[in-house]
Write a protein that holds these residues in place. Structure first.
Motif, mmCIF file in Angstrom:
data_model
loop_
_atom_site.group_PDB
_atom_site.id
_atom_site.type_symbol
_atom_site.label_atom_id
_atom_site.label_comp_id
_atom_site.label_asym_id
_atom_site.label_seq_id
_atom_site.Cartn_x
_atom_site.Cartn_y
_atom_site.Cartn_z
ATOM 1 N N MET A 1 0.859 -1.191 0.000
ATOM 2 C CA MET A 1 0.000 0.000 0.000
ATOM 3 C C MET A 1 0.892 1.237 0.000
ATOM 4 S SD MET A 1 -3.014 1.012 2.684
ATOM 5 C CE MET A 1 -4.238 2.255 2.241
ATOM 6 N N LYS A 2 0.530 2.207 -0.820
ATOM 7 C CA LYS A 2 1.331 3.414 -0.962
ATOM 8 C C LYS A 2 0.490 4.630 -0.580
ATOM 9 C CE LYS A 2 4.000 3.449 -4.556
ATOM 10 N NZ LYS A 2 4.490 3.588 -5.958
ATOM 11 N N ILE A 3 0.990 5.408 0.378
ATOM 12 C CA ILE A 3 0.310 6.615 0.847
ATOM 13 C C ILE A 3 1.280 7.776 0.710
ATOM 14 C CG2 ILE A 3 -0.778 7.763 2.819
ATOM 15 C CD1 ILE A 3 -1.503 4.985 3.882
ATOM 16 N N ALA A 4 0.825 8.867 0.096
ATOM 17 C CA ALA A 4 1.701 10.006 -0.149
ATOM 18 C C ALA A 4 1.044 11.304 0.309
ATOM 19 C CB ALA A 4 2.045 10.096 -1.635
ATOM 20 N N THR A 5 1.879 12.291 0.586
ATOM 21 C CA THR A 5 1.400 13.624 0.934
ATOM 22 C C THR A 5 2.106 14.646 0.054
ATOM 23 O OG1 THR A 5 1.110 15.249 2.709
ATOM 24 C CG2 THR A 5 3.115 13.911 2.785
ATOM 25 N N TRP A 6 1.380 15.702 -0.310
ATOM 26 C CA TRP A 6 1.953 16.709 -1.208
ATOM 27 C C TRP A 6 1.195 18.024 -1.032
ATOM 28 C CZ3 TRP A 6 2.180 15.817 -7.266
ATOM 29 C CH2 TRP A 6 3.011 16.771 -7.849
ATOM 30 N N ASN A 7 1.908 19.038 -0.600
ATOM 31 C CA ASN A 7 1.366 20.394 -0.613
ATOM 32 C C ASN A 7 1.571 20.937 -2.028
ATOM 33 O OD1 ASN A 7 1.212 23.261 -0.604
ATOM 34 N ND2 ASN A 7 1.548 23.314 1.601
ATOM 35 N N VAL A 8 0.464 21.086 -2.760
ATOM 36 C CA VAL A 8 0.570 21.442 -4.175
ATOM 37 C C VAL A 8 0.576 22.949 -4.415
ATOM 38 C CG1 VAL A 8 -0.322 19.290 -5.096
ATOM 39 C CG2 VAL A 8 -1.924 21.104 -4.449
ATOM 40 N N ASN A 9 0.266 23.743 -3.362
ATOM 41 C CA ASN A 9 0.329 25.201 -3.492
ATOM 42 C C ASN A 9 -0.464 25.697 -4.706
ATOM 43 O OD1 ASN A 9 1.017 27.847 -2.963
ATOM 44 N ND2 ASN A 9 3.070 27.687 -3.855
ATOM 45 N N SER A 10 -1.737 25.322 -4.755
ATOM 46 C CA SER A 10 -2.715 25.646 -5.805
ATOM 47 C C SER A 10 -2.919 24.438 -6.722
ATOM 48 C CB SER A 10 -2.340 26.856 -6.654
ATOM 49 O OG SER A 10 -3.266 26.998 -7.722
ATOM 50 N N VAL A 18 -0.172 16.777 -10.779
ATOM 51 C CA VAL A 18 -0.815 15.762 -9.935
ATOM 52 C C VAL A 18 -1.285 14.579 -10.770
ATOM 53 C CG1 VAL A 18 -2.809 15.300 -8.452
ATOM 54 C CG2 VAL A 18 -1.460 17.380 -8.110
ATOM 55 N N LEU A 19 -1.925 14.856 -11.889
ATOM 56 C CA LEU A 19 -2.420 13.780 -12.746
ATOM 57 C C LEU A 19 -1.264 12.933 -13.293
ATOM 58 C CD1 LEU A 19 -5.221 15.681 -14.697
ATOM 59 C CD2 LEU A 19 -5.511 14.054 -12.806
ATOM 60 N N ASP A 20 -0.193 13.579 -13.686
ATOM 61 C CA ASP A 20 0.972 12.833 -14.170
ATOM 62 C C ASP A 20 1.577 11.987 -13.050
ATOM 63 O OD1 ASP A 20 0.701 13.916 -16.686
ATOM 64 O OD2 ASP A 20 2.297 15.409 -16.449
ATOM 65 N N TRP A 21 1.606 12.540 -11.847
ATOM 66 C CA TRP A 21 2.190 11.815 -10.719
ATOM 67 C C TRP A 21 1.327 10.604 -10.359
ATOM 68 C CZ3 TRP A 21 1.873 10.079 -5.725
ATOM 69 C CH2 TRP A 21 3.082 9.859 -5.060
ATOM 70 N N ALA A 23 -0.540 8.902 -12.382
ATOM 71 C CA ALA A 23 -0.360 7.894 -13.437
ATOM 72 C C ALA A 23 0.966 7.158 -13.292
ATOM 73 C CB ALA A 23 -0.447 8.565 -14.809
ATOM 74 N N ALA A 24 1.994 7.873 -12.860
ATOM 75 C CA ALA A 24 3.320 7.267 -12.767
ATOM 76 C C ALA A 24 3.495 6.411 -11.516
ATOM 77 C CB ALA A 24 4.390 8.358 -12.799
ATOM 78 N N HIS A 25 2.852 6.810 -10.405
ATOM 79 C CA HIS A 25 3.130 6.165 -9.123
ATOM 80 C C HIS A 25 1.981 5.325 -8.590
ATOM 81 C CE1 HIS A 25 6.980 8.278 -8.486
ATOM 82 N NE2 HIS A 25 6.396 9.266 -9.142
ATOM 83 N N ARG A 26 0.777 5.555 -9.051
ATOM 84 C CA ARG A 26 -0.408 4.783 -8.665
ATOM 85 C C ARG A 26 -0.518 4.579 -7.149
ATOM 86 N NH1 ARG A 26 -3.615 5.761 -12.347
ATOM 87 N NH2 ARG A 26 -4.985 4.177 -11.403
ATOM 88 N N PRO A 27 -0.565 5.653 -6.379
ATOM 89 C CA PRO A 27 -0.714 5.505 -4.927
ATOM 90 C C PRO A 27 -2.110 5.021 -4.564
ATOM 91 C CG PRO A 27 -0.991 7.791 -5.535
ATOM 92 C CD PRO A 27 -0.562 7.074 -6.787
ATOM 93 N N ASP A 28 -2.220 4.411 -3.394
ATOM 94 C CA ASP A 28 -3.537 4.060 -2.869
ATOM 95 C C ASP A 28 -4.222 5.281 -2.275
ATOM 96 O OD1 ASP A 28 -3.613 0.910 -2.974
ATOM 97 O OD2 ASP A 28 -1.601 1.495 -2.344
ATOM 98 N N ALA A 29 -3.414 6.201 -1.749
ATOM 99 C CA ALA A 29 -3.960 7.450 -1.222
ATOM 100 C C ALA A 29 -2.935 8.555 -1.423
ATOM 101 C CB ALA A 29 -4.300 7.318 0.252
#
Length: 253
Positions: A1-10, A18-21, A23-29
């Motif tokens: 299971m993959k869980i990630a956090t990202w402050n996208v600043n807008s 975000v969409l590219d990420w 597609a590339a990493h397929r996180p569960d959350a």
């Protein structure tokens, strides 16, 4: 299971990233902070087209949090229960049996300011609520932009400000981990000067003058399932990036 956090600043600006990420990493959350948009503007159609679900809590111009998940979420909570706050900083949901709390912690502006006092009150309320959540959900992840660098090694040596590294902020962080939560990043050997945020100015990213303020804290029952926790610097190198990089936790489940 993959869980990630990202402050996208807008999210409006960073949606292609975000969409590219995803597609590339397929996180569960994927937990996002600083959406800077009202709920009606959230790009749900684009997220769903990418094969994901989303729950979110936003406001115009500032703050805003979301959990993007590969499966539908359960038991969604927005805001810290019992803590009156107009700022949209917390969202929690159960994803694949794991309780995920996504937070955009207050910045605090300057030690001693009204915003700093709000930050400490907010942290106190969060800690009390997380303590109760741990009773209900033994498998829990608290993640997001904490706006706290918990140790000296989490701030570059030339950091000139007291905010993010002050004694009260670090004590609040230790109180959180004192609930039994573990800083997943520090379970593994990491490169020196490992940061997750770099100022846009002064070529800070190129010079690696940053702070580690984006964290993934896990409950004791998840600690033994942690397989890796890394900062993914690649999105920070893109054109018009967020000033934060994703932090990614991988669990053996």
């Amino acid at each position: 299971m993959k869980i990630a956090t990202w402050n996208v600043n807008s999210l409006k600006i960073r949606l292609p990233h975000v969409l590219d990420w995803l597609a590339a990493h397929r996180p569960d959350a994927l937990c996002l902070q600083e959406l800077k948009m009202e709920d009606k503007a959230f790009p749900l159609a684009e997220i769903e087209a990418a094969g994901y679900h989303a729950v979110f809590s936003g406001q115009k111009t500032y703050n805003g949090v979301a959990i993007i998940s590969s499966t539908p979420t359960e038991d969604v909570v927005r805001g810290i229960p019992g803590f009156e706050d107009e700022q949209k900083r917390i969202i929690a949901a159960t994803v694949g049996g794991v309780r995920v709390i996504c937070g955009y912690f207050p910045n605090g502006q300057a030690v001693g300011s009204d915003k700093f006092e709000y930050k400490l009150r907010w942290l106190e309320a969060l800690t009390a609520w997380v303590q109760a959540e741990l009773v209900r959900f033994p498998e829990l992840v608290l993640t997001g932009d904490f706006n706290i660098a918990p140790e000296d090694r989490d701030a570059h040596p030339d950091w000139e400000h007291e905010i993010h590294v002050s004694v009260p902020e670090r004590e609040a962080f230790r109180t959180l981990t004192g609930l039994g939560l573990v800083d997943a990043f520090r379970l593994f050997e990491q490169p020196e000067r490992s940061f997750s945020w770099w100022d846009y100015r002064m070529m800070a990213f190129r010079r690696n003058m940053g702070l580690r303020i984006d964290h993934v804290l896990v409950s004791p029952s998840l600690q033994t399932q942690c397989r890796s926790c890394v900062v993914d610097k690649a999105p920070r190198r893109l054109e018009r990036p967020s000033d934060h990089a994703p932090v990614v936790l991988e669990l053996s489940r």
